[in-house]
Design a protein around this motif. Structure first.
Motif, PDB file in Angstrom:
ATOM      1  N   GLY A  29       0.718  -1.268   0.001  1.00  0.00           N
ATOM      2  CA  GLY A  29       0.033   0.164  -0.192  1.00  0.00           C
ATOM      3  C   GLY A  29       0.788   1.046  -0.027  1.00  0.00           C
ATOM      4  N   SER A  30       1.959   1.226   0.002  1.00  0.00           N
ATOM      5  CA  SER A  30       3.062   2.352   0.263  1.00  0.00           C
ATOM      6  C   SER A  30       3.595   2.583  -1.239  1.00  0.00           C
ATOM      7  CB  SER A  30       4.113   2.180   1.272  1.00  0.00           C
ATOM      8  OG  SER A  30       5.013   1.263   1.108  1.00  0.00           O
ATOM      9  N   TRP A  52      -0.133   5.806  -4.356  1.00  0.00           N
ATOM     10  CA  TRP A  52      -0.375   4.600  -3.298  1.00  0.00           C
ATOM     11  C   TRP A  52      -1.918   4.488  -3.077  1.00  0.00           C
ATOM     12  CZ3 TRP A  52      -2.521   5.565   1.457  1.00  0.00           C
ATOM     13  CH2 TRP A  52      -2.659   6.808   1.839  1.00  0.00           C
ATOM     14  N   SER A  53      -2.474   5.369  -2.850  1.00  0.00           N
ATOM     15  CA  SER A  53      -3.868   5.171  -2.496  1.00  0.00           C
ATOM     16  C   SER A  53      -4.670   5.152  -3.521  1.00  0.00           C
ATOM     17  CB  SER A  53      -4.338   6.643  -1.793  1.00  0.00           C
ATOM     18  OG  SER A  53      -4.451   7.637  -2.742  1.00  0.00           O
ATOM     19  N   GLY A  55      -5.780   7.461  -5.709  1.00  0.00           N
ATOM     20  CA  GLY A  55      -6.395   8.807  -5.960  1.00  0.00           C
ATOM     21  C   GLY A  55      -5.773   9.505  -7.168  1.00  0.00           C
ATOM     22  N   ASN A  73      -5.746  -2.273  -2.012  1.00  0.00           N
ATOM     23  CA  ASN A  73      -4.651  -2.340  -1.429  1.00  0.00           C
ATOM     24  C   ASN A  73      -4.844  -3.730  -0.562  1.00  0.00           C
ATOM     25  OD1 ASN A  73      -3.071  -0.538  -2.469  1.00  0.00           O
ATOM     26  ND2 ASN A  73      -3.500   1.181  -1.155  1.00  0.00           N
TER      27      ASN A  73
END
Length: 122
Positions: A29-30, A52-53, A55, A73
Motif C-alpha cells: 500500500g505504500s 499509493w492510495s 487517488g 490494497n
C-alpha cells in the motif's frame, strides 16, 4: 516486493482484457504502481501508473480513454482494464513498483513482474 502479472491472452480488435498484478509484502500500500509494455523490437514504454492510495492515475496518450488502472490494497493487487483493444496494443505487459510518487520512467521503478503477453488480432 515481488510482483506476479497475469491475465494476458489472445483477443480480437475491439475486445477487452483485464490484467492483474499480485504483490507480496505487507508494504504494498505504500508503493506507487505502474504498467509498462514492450513490443517486439521496441523499447519498454509507459502505459499507466497509480499512486499509493489510488487517488491519482496517469496514462500514456495512446491508451487514455481506453485503459483504466486501479488498485485494491486489501488484496495487494493492481489492475489494468483494457477496452477497445487495437493490434498496436500487442506487447508483453509488465507491472512495476516504486516508492513515493508514480512516474512514467522505466528506470525509476525498482521492482518488476515477469510480464504477461497480450496479443490483439485485427
Amino acid at each position: 516486493v515481488q510482483l506476479q502479472a497475469s491475465g494476458g491472452g489472445l483477443v480480437q480488435a475491439g475486445d477487452s482484457l483485464r490484467l492483474s498484478c499480485a504483490a507480496s509484502g505487507r508494504t504494498f500500500g505504500s508503493y506507487a504502481m505502474g504498467w509498462f509494455r514492450q513490443a517486439p523490437g521496441k523499447e519498454r514504454e509507459f502505459v499507466a501508473a497509480i499512486n499509493w492510495s489510488g487517488g491519482r492515475t496517469y496514462y500514456a496518450d495512446s491508451v487514455k480513454g481506453r485503459f483504466t488502472i486501479s488498485r485494491d490494497n486489501a488484496k495487494n493487487t493492481v489492475y489494468l482494464q483494457m477496452n477497445t483493444l487495437k493490434p498496436e496494443d500487442t506487447a508483453v505487459y509488465y507491472c512495476a513498483a516504486k516508492e513515493f510518487r508514480p512516474t512514467m520512467s522505466v528506470s525509476e521503478y525498482d521492482y518488476w513482474g515477469q510480464g504477461t503477453q497480450v496479443t490483439v488480432s485485427s
